[in-house]
Motif scaffolding. Structure first.
Motif, PDB file in Angstrom:
ATOM      1  N   UNK A  26       0.532  -1.214   0.119  1.00 42.82           N
ATOM      2  CA  UNK A  26       0.100  -0.176   0.362  1.00 42.82           C
ATOM      3  C   UNK A  26       0.717   0.865  -0.168  1.00 42.82           C
ATOM      4  N   UNK A  27       0.683   2.336  -0.826  1.00 38.81           N
ATOM      5  CA  UNK A  27       1.058   3.280  -0.800  1.00 38.81           C
ATOM      6  C   UNK A  27      -0.028   4.743  -0.558  1.00 38.81           C
ATOM      7  N   UNK A  28       0.322   5.818  -0.075  1.00 35.64           N
ATOM      8  CA  UNK A  28      -0.291   6.873   0.100  1.00 35.64           C
ATOM      9  C   UNK A  28      -0.146   7.458  -2.152  1.00 35.64           C
ATOM     10  N   UNK A  29      -1.733   7.729  -1.864  1.00 35.53           N
ATOM     11  CA  UNK A  29      -2.599   8.828  -3.455  1.00 35.53           C
ATOM     12  C   UNK A  29      -3.336   9.986  -2.452  1.00 35.53           C
ATOM     13  N   UNK A  46      -3.049  -1.976 -10.284  1.00 34.38           N
ATOM     14  CA  UNK A  46      -4.312  -2.330 -10.138  1.00 34.38           C
ATOM     15  C   UNK A  46      -5.338  -2.925 -10.647  1.00 34.38           C
ATOM     16  N   UNK A  47      -6.510  -3.035  -9.820  1.00 32.55           N
ATOM     17  CA  UNK A  47      -7.458  -4.671 -10.091  1.00 32.55           C
ATOM     18  C   UNK A  47      -9.342  -3.802 -10.566  1.00 32.55           C
ATOM     19  N   UNK A  48      -9.083  -4.531 -12.086  1.00 35.08           N
ATOM     20  CA  UNK A  48     -10.037  -3.274 -12.561  1.00 35.08           C
ATOM     21  C   UNK A  48     -11.899  -3.683 -11.770  1.00 35.08           C
ATOM     22  N   UNK A  49     -12.738  -2.952 -11.839  1.00 40.37           N
ATOM     23  CA  UNK A  49     -13.124  -3.328 -11.141  1.00 40.37           C
ATOM     24  C   UNK A  49     -14.388  -4.322 -11.526  1.00 40.37           C
ATOM     25  N   UNK A  80     -12.110  10.215 -15.848  1.00 45.56           N
ATOM     26  CA  UNK A  80     -12.765   9.776 -14.406  1.00 45.56           C
ATOM     27  C   UNK A  80     -11.888   9.717 -13.497  1.00 45.56           C
ATOM     28  N   UNK A  81     -10.897   8.631 -13.115  1.00 49.80           N
ATOM     29  CA  UNK A  81     -10.193   8.320 -12.096  1.00 49.80           C
ATOM     30  C   UNK A  81      -8.900   7.847 -12.329  1.00 49.80           C
ATOM     31  N   UNK A  82      -8.007   9.358 -12.174  1.00 50.08           N
ATOM     32  CA  UNK A  82      -6.564   9.641 -12.200  1.00 50.08           C
ATOM     33  C   UNK A  82      -6.077  10.258 -10.397  1.00 50.08           C
ATOM     34  N   UNK A  83      -5.117   9.892 -10.600  1.00 50.76           N
ATOM     35  CA  UNK A  83      -4.878   9.723  -9.191  1.00 50.76           C
ATOM     36  C   UNK A  83      -3.188   9.934  -9.379  1.00 50.76           C
ATOM     37  N   UNK A 114       3.586  11.812  -8.793  1.00 51.10           N
ATOM     38  CA  UNK A 114       3.456  10.343 -10.156  1.00 51.10           C
ATOM     39  C   UNK A 114       2.145  10.298 -10.522  1.00 51.10           C
ATOM     40  N   UNK A 115       1.945  10.225 -12.028  1.00 53.27           N
ATOM     41  CA  UNK A 115       0.708  10.370 -12.560  1.00 53.27           C
ATOM     42  C   UNK A 115       0.085   9.095 -12.759  1.00 53.27           C
ATOM     43  N   UNK A 116      -1.221   8.758 -12.271  1.00 52.37           N
ATOM     44  CA  UNK A 116      -1.531   7.633 -11.416  1.00 52.37           C
ATOM     45  C   UNK A 116      -2.989   7.210 -12.756  1.00 52.37           C
ATOM     46  N   UNK A 117      -3.541   6.557 -12.126  1.00 47.11           N
ATOM     47  CA  UNK A 117      -4.736   5.537 -12.288  1.00 47.11           C
ATOM     48  C   UNK A 117      -5.240   4.475 -11.139  1.00 47.11           C
ATOM     49  N   UNK A 118      -6.904   5.082 -11.011  1.00 51.42           N
ATOM     50  CA  UNK A 118      -7.391   4.009  -9.880  1.00 51.42           C
ATOM     51  C   UNK A 118      -8.175   3.568  -9.804  1.00 51.42           C
ATOM     52  N   UNK A 119      -8.851   2.361  -8.924  1.00 48.55           N
ATOM     53  CA  UNK A 119     -10.032   1.891  -9.751  1.00 48.55           C
ATOM     54  C   UNK A 119     -10.233   1.107  -7.819  1.00 48.55           C
ATOM     55  N   UNK A 120     -11.797   0.781  -7.525  1.00 45.61           N
ATOM     56  CA  UNK A 120     -12.420   0.136  -6.448  1.00 45.61           C
ATOM     57  C   UNK A 120     -12.928  -0.718  -7.247  1.00 45.61           C
ATOM     58  N   UNK A 121     -12.328  -2.170  -6.372  1.00 44.29           N
ATOM     59  CA  UNK A 121     -13.004  -3.769  -6.730  1.00 44.29           C
ATOM     60  C   UNK A 121     -12.958  -4.182  -5.391  1.00 44.29           C
ATOM     61  N   UNK A 122     -14.624  -4.401  -4.973  1.00 45.93           N
ATOM     62  CA  UNK A 122     -15.014  -4.535  -3.711  1.00 45.93           C
ATOM     63  C   UNK A 122     -14.753  -3.724  -2.820  1.00 45.93           C
ATOM     64  N   UNK A 123     -14.149  -4.094  -1.886  1.00 44.29           N
ATOM     65  CA  UNK A 123     -13.560  -2.742  -0.769  1.00 44.29           C
ATOM     66  C   UNK A 123     -11.967  -2.467  -1.109  1.00 44.29           C
ATOM     67  N   UNK A 124     -11.662  -3.063  -2.327  1.00 42.56           N
ATOM     68  CA  UNK A 124     -10.003  -2.416  -2.177  1.00 42.56           C
ATOM     69  C   UNK A 124     -10.032  -1.227  -3.015  1.00 42.56           C
ATOM     70  N   UNK A 125      -9.296  -0.156  -2.787  1.00 46.67           N
ATOM     71  CA  UNK A 125      -8.787   0.843  -3.423  1.00 46.67           C
ATOM     72  C   UNK A 125      -7.391   0.315  -3.691  1.00 46.67           C
ATOM     73  N   UNK A 126      -7.308   0.544  -5.171  1.00 47.48           N
ATOM     74  CA  UNK A 126      -5.769   0.221  -6.568  1.00 47.48           C
ATOM     75  C   UNK A 126      -5.725   1.228  -7.071  1.00 47.48           C
ATOM     76  N   UNK A 127      -4.231   1.358  -7.486  1.00 47.84           N
ATOM     77  CA  UNK A 127      -3.940   1.968  -8.361  1.00 47.84           C
ATOM     78  C   UNK A 127      -2.614   1.563  -9.456  1.00 47.84           C
TER      79      UNK A 127
END
Length: 199
Positions: A26-29, A46-49, A80-83, A114-127
């Motif tokens: 895990x890392x700060x985003x 990243x874990x796609x939704x 929609x999900x830039x981080x 650092x430019x990133x993208x993120x996603x929500x899968x179940x209860x996990x936020x990933x990037x």
């Protein structure tokens, strides 16, 4: 201060300095929803939704800038999900006669955004971290590098009403680097000595 965080969701453990963050940790985003900016801890990979399970994550630690709008895992997130992933530097490895030599790449103590993208899968936020062709002087170490944002682009990059291509300009900061100990090859080694210059 420059990130103008509205809500800090980091717990005490994730606020602790880490000198050796690896994929699947895990890392700060920083993310933004409805103009509200949140700092939170997210899973790197990243874990796609639409995933059936978490197996995708190990493959999706980076997103190539050149194909980001074509890949199924990324194309729906670009607008929609830039981080922004906050780091004090990152490691790369160069091939030498004695095997792979780790190198720490940084900006003289300033945070890298650092430019990133993120996603929500179940209860996990990933990037995932967006990468591009490496520029000087980093290209002597590795062919690719993270897309590092200029401080002036924080607002626009996180603003979904601005198209991705218009949302940023890469930083002009001159990156520095130095060799470090192969101790960084093991995630269990995580202390300030990881980034010490190898003499």
């Amino acid at each position: 201060d420059k990130l103008k965080i509205d809500e800090n969701q980091l717990d005490e453990l994730s606020v602790m300095p880490s000198y050796n963050i690896c994929p699947t940790q895990y890392s700060p985003v920083v993310i933004q929803k409805l103009k509200k900016r949140t700092l939170k801890s997210m899973f790197w990979g990243l874990i796609p939704s639409w995933s059936k399970d978490e197996s995708y994550s190990s493959k999706l630690i980076n997103a190539r800038f050149e194909t980001i709008k074509e890949k199924p895992s990324f194309k729906n997130l670009v607008d929609v999900n830039r981080c922004i992933v906050i780091a004090s530097g990152y490691y790369e490895w160069t091939q030498t006669e004695n095997g792979k030599q780790p190198v720490f790449i940084h900006n003289n103590g300033d945070f890298l955004l650092l430019a990133g993208l993120w996603s929500q899968w179940k209860d996990i936020s990933s990037f995932t971290i967006i990468t591009k062709l490496a520029e000087k002087p980093v290209d002597s170490i590795h062919a690719r590098m993270p897309l590092i944002l200029d401080d002036n682009c924080i607002e626009s990059y996180l603003d979904n009403s601005i198209p991705f291509d218009q949302s940023f300009k890469p930083t002009k900061s001159l990156l520095k680097f130095h060799k470090v100990s192969t101790r960084v090859n093991a995630p269990v080694n995580n202390n300030p000595s990881c980034i010490d210059e190898l003499k």
